[in-house]
Design a protein around this motif. Structure first.
Motif, PDB file in Angstrom:
ATOM      1  N   ASN A  43       2.774   4.249   6.119  1.00  0.00           N
ATOM      2  CA  ASN A  43       3.481   4.788   7.269  1.00  0.00           C
ATOM      3  C   ASN A  43       2.444   5.114   8.337  1.00  0.00           C
ATOM      4  O   ASN A  43       1.611   5.995   8.141  1.00  0.00           O
ATOM      5  CB  ASN A  43       4.270   6.037   6.871  1.00  0.00           C
ATOM      6  N   ASN A  44       2.502   4.402   9.460  1.00  0.00           N
ATOM      7  CA  ASN A  44       1.537   4.589  10.560  1.00  0.00           C
ATOM      8  C   ASN A  44       0.098   4.471  10.073  1.00  0.00           C
ATOM      9  O   ASN A  44      -0.753   5.304  10.380  1.00  0.00           O
ATOM     10  CB  ASN A  44       1.747   5.932  11.256  1.00  0.00           C
ATOM     11  N   ASP A  45      -0.177   3.427   9.282  1.00  0.00           N
ATOM     12  CA  ASP A  45      -1.513   3.162   8.734  1.00  0.00           C
ATOM     13  C   ASP A  45      -2.034   4.285   7.841  1.00  0.00           C
ATOM     14  O   ASP A  45      -3.238   4.424   7.657  1.00  0.00           O
ATOM     15  CB  ASP A  45      -2.521   2.863   9.846  1.00  0.00           C
ATOM     16  N   GLU A  46      -1.136   5.078   7.283  1.00  0.00           N
ATOM     17  CA  GLU A  46      -1.495   6.133   6.338  1.00  0.00           C
ATOM     18  C   GLU A  46      -0.761   5.882   5.027  1.00  0.00           C
ATOM     19  O   GLU A  46       0.373   5.401   5.024  1.00  0.00           O
ATOM     20  CB  GLU A  46      -1.089   7.513   6.875  1.00  0.00           C
ATOM     21  N   LEU A  47      -1.398   6.205   3.903  1.00  0.00           N
ATOM     22  CA  LEU A  47      -0.756   6.077   2.596  1.00  0.00           C
ATOM     23  C   LEU A  47       0.009   7.351   2.277  1.00  0.00           C
ATOM     24  O   LEU A  47      -0.514   8.450   2.459  1.00  0.00           O
ATOM     25  CB  LEU A  47      -1.807   5.828   1.512  1.00  0.00           C
ATOM     26  N   GLU A  48       1.255   7.165   1.816  1.00  0.00           N
ATOM     27  CA  GLU A  48       2.102   8.293   1.444  1.00  0.00           C
ATOM     28  C   GLU A  48       2.739   8.002   0.098  1.00  0.00           C
ATOM     29  O   GLU A  48       2.792   6.858  -0.341  1.00  0.00           O
ATOM     30  CB  GLU A  48       3.212   8.494   2.476  1.00  0.00           C
ATOM     31  N   GLU A  49       3.247   9.045  -0.551  1.00  0.00           N
ATOM     32  CA  GLU A  49       3.989   8.858  -1.789  1.00  0.00           C
ATOM     33  C   GLU A  49       5.261   8.061  -1.486  1.00  0.00           C
ATOM     34  O   GLU A  49       5.796   8.115  -0.379  1.00  0.00           O
ATOM     35  CB  GLU A  49       4.337  10.203  -2.419  1.00  0.00           C
ATOM     36  N   ILE A  50       5.767   7.350  -2.474  1.00  0.00           N
ATOM     37  CA  ILE A  50       6.959   6.522  -2.324  1.00  0.00           C
ATOM     38  C   ILE A  50       8.177   7.415  -2.100  1.00  0.00           C
ATOM     39  O   ILE A  50       8.413   8.357  -2.855  1.00  0.00           O
ATOM     40  CB  ILE A  50       7.174   5.646  -3.589  1.00  0.00           C
ATOM     41  N   LYS A  51       8.973   7.081  -1.064  1.00  0.00           N
ATOM     42  CA  LYS A  51      10.182   7.833  -0.768  1.00  0.00           C
ATOM     43  C   LYS A  51      11.415   7.211  -1.423  1.00  0.00           C
ATOM     44  O   LYS A  51      12.308   7.921  -1.859  1.00  0.00           O
ATOM     45  CB  LYS A  51      10.393   7.912   0.743  1.00  0.00           C
ATOM     46  N   ASP A  52      11.478   5.879  -1.449  1.00  0.00           N
ATOM     47  CA  ASP A  52      12.652   5.182  -1.987  1.00  0.00           C
ATOM     48  C   ASP A  52      12.206   4.264  -3.123  1.00  0.00           C
ATOM     49  O   ASP A  52      11.857   3.109  -2.905  1.00  0.00           O
ATOM     50  CB  ASP A  52      13.329   4.383  -0.875  1.00  0.00           C
ATOM     51  N   LYS A  53      12.226   4.783  -4.334  1.00  0.00           N
ATOM     52  CA  LYS A  53      11.739   4.016  -5.485  1.00  0.00           C
ATOM     53  C   LYS A  53      12.617   2.808  -5.782  1.00  0.00           C
ATOM     54  O   LYS A  53      12.130   1.793  -6.261  1.00  0.00           O
ATOM     55  CB  LYS A  53      11.613   4.919  -6.706  1.00  0.00           C
ATOM     56  N   GLU A  54      13.895   2.877  -5.455  1.00  0.00           N
ATOM     57  CA  GLU A  54      14.795   1.737  -5.676  1.00  0.00           C
ATOM     58  C   GLU A  54      14.438   0.578  -4.744  1.00  0.00           C
ATOM     59  O   GLU A  54      14.504  -0.579  -5.129  1.00  0.00           O
ATOM     60  CB  GLU A  54      16.255   2.146  -5.513  1.00  0.00           C
ATOM     61  N   ASP A  55      14.059   0.888  -3.513  1.00  0.00           N
ATOM     62  CA  ASP A  55      13.639  -0.146  -2.565  1.00  0.00           C
ATOM     63  C   ASP A  55      12.372  -0.831  -3.067  1.00  0.00           C
ATOM     64  O   ASP A  55      12.263  -2.055  -3.026  1.00  0.00           O
ATOM     65  CB  ASP A  55      13.404   0.465  -1.179  1.00  0.00           C
ATOM     66  N   LEU A  56      11.424  -0.054  -3.572  1.00  0.00           N
ATOM     67  CA  LEU A  56      10.187  -0.620  -4.119  1.00  0.00           C
ATOM     68  C   LEU A  56      10.497  -1.477  -5.340  1.00  0.00           C
ATOM     69  O   LEU A  56       9.977  -2.584  -5.468  1.00  0.00           O
ATOM     70  CB  LEU A  56       9.197   0.482  -4.484  1.00  0.00           C
ATOM     71  N   LYS A  57      11.345  -1.000  -6.215  1.00  0.00           N
ATOM     72  CA  LYS A  57      11.717  -1.752  -7.413  1.00  0.00           C
ATOM     73  C   LYS A  57      12.337  -3.096  -7.040  1.00  0.00           C
ATOM     74  O   LYS A  57      11.987  -4.133  -7.607  1.00  0.00           O
ATOM     75  CB  LYS A  57      12.702  -0.933  -8.248  1.00  0.00           C
ATOM     76  N   LYS A  58      13.227  -3.101  -6.054  1.00  0.00           N
ATOM     77  CA  LYS A  58      13.855  -4.348  -5.586  1.00  0.00           C
ATOM     78  C   LYS A  58      12.805  -5.293  -5.009  1.00  0.00           C
ATOM     79  O   LYS A  58      12.818  -6.492  -5.275  1.00  0.00           O
ATOM     80  CB  LYS A  58      14.915  -4.027  -4.536  1.00  0.00           C
ATOM     81  N   ALA A  59      11.877  -4.747  -4.238  1.00  0.00           N
ATOM     82  CA  ALA A  59      10.832  -5.565  -3.625  1.00  0.00           C
ATOM     83  C   ALA A  59       9.959  -6.222  -4.680  1.00  0.00           C
ATOM     84  O   ALA A  59       9.581  -7.393  -4.549  1.00  0.00           O
ATOM     85  CB  ALA A  59       9.984  -4.717  -2.687  1.00  0.00           C
ATOM     86  N   ILE A  60       9.643  -5.496  -5.740  1.00  0.00           N
ATOM     87  CA  ILE A  60       8.797  -6.045  -6.797  1.00  0.00           C
ATOM     88  C   ILE A  60       9.540  -7.132  -7.569  1.00  0.00           C
ATOM     89  O   ILE A  60       9.001  -8.204  -7.819  1.00  0.00           O
ATOM     90  CB  ILE A  60       8.320  -4.928  -7.751  1.00  0.00           C
ATOM     91  N   THR A  61      10.773  -6.863  -7.938  1.00  0.00           N
ATOM     92  CA  THR A  61      11.531  -7.836  -8.737  1.00  0.00           C
ATOM     93  C   THR A  61      11.857  -9.094  -7.942  1.00  0.00           C
ATOM     94  O   THR A  61      11.935 -10.171  -8.511  1.00  0.00           O
ATOM     95  CB  THR A  61      12.818  -7.224  -9.303  1.00  0.00           C
ATOM     96  N   GLU A  62      12.027  -8.960  -6.629  1.00  0.00           N
ATOM     97  CA  GLU A  62      12.329 -10.130  -5.806  1.00  0.00           C
ATOM     98  C   GLU A  62      11.079 -10.723  -5.167  1.00  0.00           C
ATOM     99  O   GLU A  62      11.160 -11.650  -4.375  1.00  0.00           O
ATOM    100  CB  GLU A  62      13.379  -9.768  -4.758  1.00  0.00           C
ATOM    101  N   ASN A  63       9.920 -10.147  -5.516  1.00  0.00           N
ATOM    102  CA  ASN A  63       8.620 -10.679  -5.118  1.00  0.00           C
ATOM    103  C   ASN A  63       8.432 -10.786  -3.611  1.00  0.00           C
ATOM    104  O   ASN A  63       8.001 -11.793  -3.095  1.00  0.00           O
ATOM    105  CB  ASN A  63       8.388 -12.042  -5.791  1.00  0.00           C
ATOM    106  N   TYR A  64       8.763  -9.707  -2.893  1.00  0.00           N
ATOM    107  CA  TYR A  64       8.504  -9.645  -1.466  1.00  0.00           C
ATOM    108  C   TYR A  64       7.033  -9.308  -1.272  1.00  0.00           C
ATOM    109  O   TYR A  64       6.621  -8.180  -1.482  1.00  0.00           O
ATOM    110  CB  TYR A  64       9.311  -8.538  -0.785  1.00  0.00           C
ATOM    111  N   ILE A  65       6.223 -10.266  -0.880  1.00  0.00           N
ATOM    112  CA  ILE A  65       4.780 -10.031  -0.773  1.00  0.00           C
ATOM    113  C   ILE A  65       4.273 -10.512   0.584  1.00  0.00           C
ATOM    114  O   ILE A  65       4.658 -11.571   1.060  1.00  0.00           O
ATOM    115  CB  ILE A  65       4.001 -10.776  -1.885  1.00  0.00           C
ATOM    116  N   THR A  66       3.401  -9.726   1.157  1.00  0.00           N
ATOM    117  CA  THR A  66       2.642 -10.193   2.312  1.00  0.00           C
ATOM    118  C   THR A  66       1.191 -10.271   1.874  1.00  0.00           C
ATOM    119  O   THR A  66       0.759  -9.573   0.977  1.00  0.00           O
ATOM    120  CB  THR A  66       2.780  -9.228   3.518  1.00  0.00           C
ATOM    121  N   GLU A  67       0.435 -11.105   2.520  1.00  0.00           N
ATOM    122  CA  GLU A  67      -0.982 -11.270   2.170  1.00  0.00           C
ATOM    123  C   GLU A  67      -1.766 -10.029   2.555  1.00  0.00           C
ATOM    124  O   GLU A  67      -1.467  -9.357   3.526  1.00  0.00           O
ATOM    125  CB  GLU A  67      -1.554 -12.493   2.874  1.00  0.00           C
ATOM    126  N   VAL A  68      -2.813  -9.779   1.801  1.00  0.00           N
ATOM    127  CA  VAL A  68      -3.707  -8.648   2.095  1.00  0.00           C
ATOM    128  C   VAL A  68      -4.796  -9.135   3.003  1.00  0.00           C
ATOM    129  O   VAL A  68      -5.292 -10.208   2.875  1.00  0.00           O
ATOM    130  CB  VAL A  68      -4.297  -8.098   0.779  1.00  0.00           C
TER     131      VAL A  68
END
Length: 68
Positions: A43-68
């Protein structure tokens, strides 16, 4: 700016990838020696704790990835 490596609980974790959804962007950090992964929300180039764990879970299972 998101760091390539961070210290978490006294151990070094390296940035592996960023995962982007419609709601947020997440950073995945890994410690290969410990075989552990830690996710943070970006969030604004800062690391924060996860707010929506379901959104993260969906992103991982559906393999939404951007390059580092």
């Amino acid at each position: 700016m998101i760091e390539k490596s961070i210290m978490y609980n006294g151990k070094e974790y390296l940035l592996n990838r960023k995962i982007k959804t419609n709601k947020a962007t997440y950073a995945e950090y890994r410690n290969e020696k410990l075989k552990k992964i830690k996710f943070f929300e970006i969030n604004n180039d800062e690391l924060e704790e996860i707010k929506d764990k379901e959104d993260l879970k969906k992103a991982i299972t559906e393999n939404y990835i951007t390059e580092v």
